[in-house]
Design a protein around this motif. Structure first.
Motif, PDB file in Angstrom:
ATOM      1  N   ASN A  62     -21.198 -14.722   5.048  1.00 59.82           N
ATOM      2  CA  ASN A  62     -22.567 -15.197   5.223  1.00 59.82           C
ATOM      3  C   ASN A  62     -23.043 -15.845   3.933  1.00 59.82           C
ATOM      4  N   ALA A  63     -23.493 -17.112   4.033  1.00 62.53           N
ATOM      5  CA  ALA A  63     -23.923 -17.852   2.840  1.00 62.53           C
ATOM      6  C   ALA A  63     -25.124 -17.217   2.171  1.00 62.53           C
ATOM      7  N   ASN A  64     -25.962 -16.519   2.945  1.00 71.40           N
ATOM      8  CA  ASN A  64     -27.157 -15.872   2.403  1.00 71.40           C
ATOM      9  C   ASN A  64     -26.911 -14.434   1.955  1.00 71.40           C
ATOM     10  N   GLN A  65     -25.622 -14.090   1.843  1.00 74.51           N
ATOM     11  CA  GLN A  65     -25.198 -12.829   1.237  1.00 74.51           C
ATOM     12  C   GLN A  65     -25.590 -11.590   2.042  1.00 74.51           C
ATOM     13  N   LYS A  66     -25.631 -11.728   3.368  1.00 71.19           N
ATOM     14  CA  LYS A  66     -25.771 -10.544   4.209  1.00 71.19           C
ATOM     15  C   LYS A  66     -24.503  -9.688   4.142  1.00 71.19           C
TER      16      LYS A  66
ATOM     17  N   SER B 276     -25.551 -20.743  13.037  1.00 68.56           N
ATOM     18  CA  SER B 276     -26.572 -21.014  12.018  1.00 68.56           C
ATOM     19  C   SER B 276     -27.999 -20.903  12.531  1.00 68.56           C
TER      20      SER B 276
ATOM     21  N   ALA C 165     -29.944 -15.216  13.337  1.00 71.48           N
ATOM     22  CA  ALA C 165     -29.840 -14.270  12.221  1.00 71.48           C
ATOM     23  C   ALA C 165     -28.869 -13.163  12.586  1.00 71.48           C
TER      24      ALA C 165
ATOM     25  N   SER D 268     -26.650  -6.793   8.799  1.00 69.17           N
ATOM     26  CA  SER D 268     -26.064  -6.517   7.490  1.00 69.17           C
ATOM     27  C   SER D 268     -25.239  -5.240   7.589  1.00 69.17           C
TER      28      SER D 268
END
Length: 432
Positions: free
Chosen positions: A344-348, A377, A380, A383
């Motif tokens: 995950n690019a958003n660091q999830k 994309s 959501a 995590s």
């Protein structure tokens, strides 16, 4: 071997209806293989060649085998998973009488279950019970598992909601999801009904029971399904499949220079912010005690953490045959295609190019396939444990999991071959 791992997983899950039972079952398997239990409130004496574990709250467990090498230089190899799954917890004063006959129990939702999957199927109760002891601050703890069909959450007949199949069925957690436990002949019978039931099941006096943590679970045991029995159908695959794989790999592994650690946390499904969850400093404290117990200093601890690697193991999403459009256009994990590296690019997820390369190398060494998962994309994702653990220590790591359908359903589906694959990957990781 491929079905043996899946069948053993089904047995393990059946005997682990709650996080307390899961940890108890892991504990018993560890002890049967020479592991010694340590206790946080006592002094630890750690020896090379020894095998150890410690529990927290009876619902999380941390096992380790000291490595043969210098701990500062070699560090730790960690596999992390969680013991809990979405369910329904029994509230205090739970008995509710309807129409003077039907007795149902008041519940609170735990985590994020797919609620309508819990309707119209036999359910049972399990958990832990606190009993009186001679130490006011430390009541006696025992586990209970009724292990018989005891309750059911009945669905409303379609005749009272003709649009149920057309417009969906919004559910109230307080109204719609209360299980019926039986019928009574007198309103007085409802008083302390559950307490009496627990006392009888445990063969203890009612006044010995101080409190309890009880949850619902599907009574039926999981099974293999498919024309060639290629699927595993069971509750709590998320995340007992990964806990089982980590435990099996640790028991199957051979001595090496690095210290091997298996961490099974509780409460991941509700954010991990408990003393037995990944957000607590429990794991870091254990790593500190391992280093200091072998004569190390703080500098050795910092070096050991830097030289460590973590696999955060939580189940992953297989592409759904009826909803392929919900998935990323170019990353479609399939069941029985090998463990999934989650990105995950958003660091999830903690995965980056470095850690993904490590896990790919491990899979190649183990002779198994691997896959990748990235969220669509426009959607959501969730995590896992990995990022939460990074709040306690800066450690390299990768998020992975076996692909599955119906995550958080009362009955989930995974691949038979994948359980064998991931055990091979974990065992290879522990051995290098």
């Amino acid at each position: 071997m491929e079905k043996q791992a899946a069948l053993d997983l089904l047995d393990f899950i059946y005997e682990s209806p709650t996080s307390f039972h899961a940890v108890q079952n892991i504990k018993q398997r560890l002890q049967a293989n020479g592991f010694k239990q340590l206790f946080s409130g006592e002094a630890w004496h750690i020896e090379h060649g020894g095998k150890y574990f410690v529990t927290k709250n009876h619902s999380s467990l941390y096992a380790f085998i000291p490595g043969n090498g210098n701990i500062a230089e070699e560090g730790f190899k960690l596999i992390c998973a969680h013991s809990d799954s979405p369910t329904f917890k029994i509230k205090p004063n739970a008995e509710m009488l309807v129409e003077g006959k039907y007795l149902k129990l008041n519940t609170e939702v735990y985590g994020g279950p797919i609620m309508y999957t819990w309707f119209d199927r036999p359910l049972s109760l399990a958990g832990r019970v606190m009993l009186k002891s001679d130490r006011p601050l430390k009541p006696t703890t025992q586990f209970v598992n009724f292990k018989r069909p005891l309750l059911e959450i009945p669905h409303l007949a379609i005749h009272f909601n003709r649009a149920v199949n057309d417009q969906g069925n919004p559910l109230s957690k307080q109204k719609d999801m209360l299980p019926v436990i039986g019928m009574v002949n007198d309103a007085l019978e409802k008083d302390n009904f559950l307490l009496k039931l627990i006392a009888k099941e445990m063969n203890v006096a009612e006044d010995e029971i101080l409190d309890f943590d009880l949850t619902l679970y599907e009574y039926a045991k999981g099974t293999l399904v498919g024309a060639n029995e290629e699927f595993i159908s069971s509750g709590r695959l998320d995340d007992l499949a990964m806990a089982h794989a980590g435990m099996t790999a640790l028991l199957d592994s051979t001595p090496c220079n690095k210290t091997k650690v298996l961490a099974i946390f509780d409460n991941e499904e509700v954010g991990s912010g408990t003393k037995q969850g990944a957000a607590a400093p429990t794991l870091r404290t254990i790593l500190e005690r391992i280093v200091f117990g072998q004569g190390g200093k703080p500098e050795d601890l910092y070096r050991a953490i830097h030289n460590s690697f973590m696999i955060s193991a939580d189940m992953a999403h297989a592409v759904h045959p009826n909803y392929a459009e919900k998935h990323d256009p170019t990353n479609h994990p399939v069941m029985n295609g090998g463990p999934v590296i989650k990105i995950n690019a958003n660091q999830k997820y903690v995965t980056d190019g470095d850690s993904a390369a490590v896990f790919k190398t491990i899979c190649k060494m183990a002779g198994i396939p691997y896959q990748t998962f990235v969220n669509h994309s426009d959607m959501a994702g969730g995590s896992t444990l990995g990022n939460i653990l990074l709040t306690q220590m800066e450690i390299r790591g990768v998020d992975i999991g076996n692909p599955m359908w119906a995550m958080h359903s009362v009955r989930e589906t995974a691949g038979v071959k994948d359980q064998e694959y991931v055990i091979k990957a974990f065992t290879t990781f522990y051995n290098i």
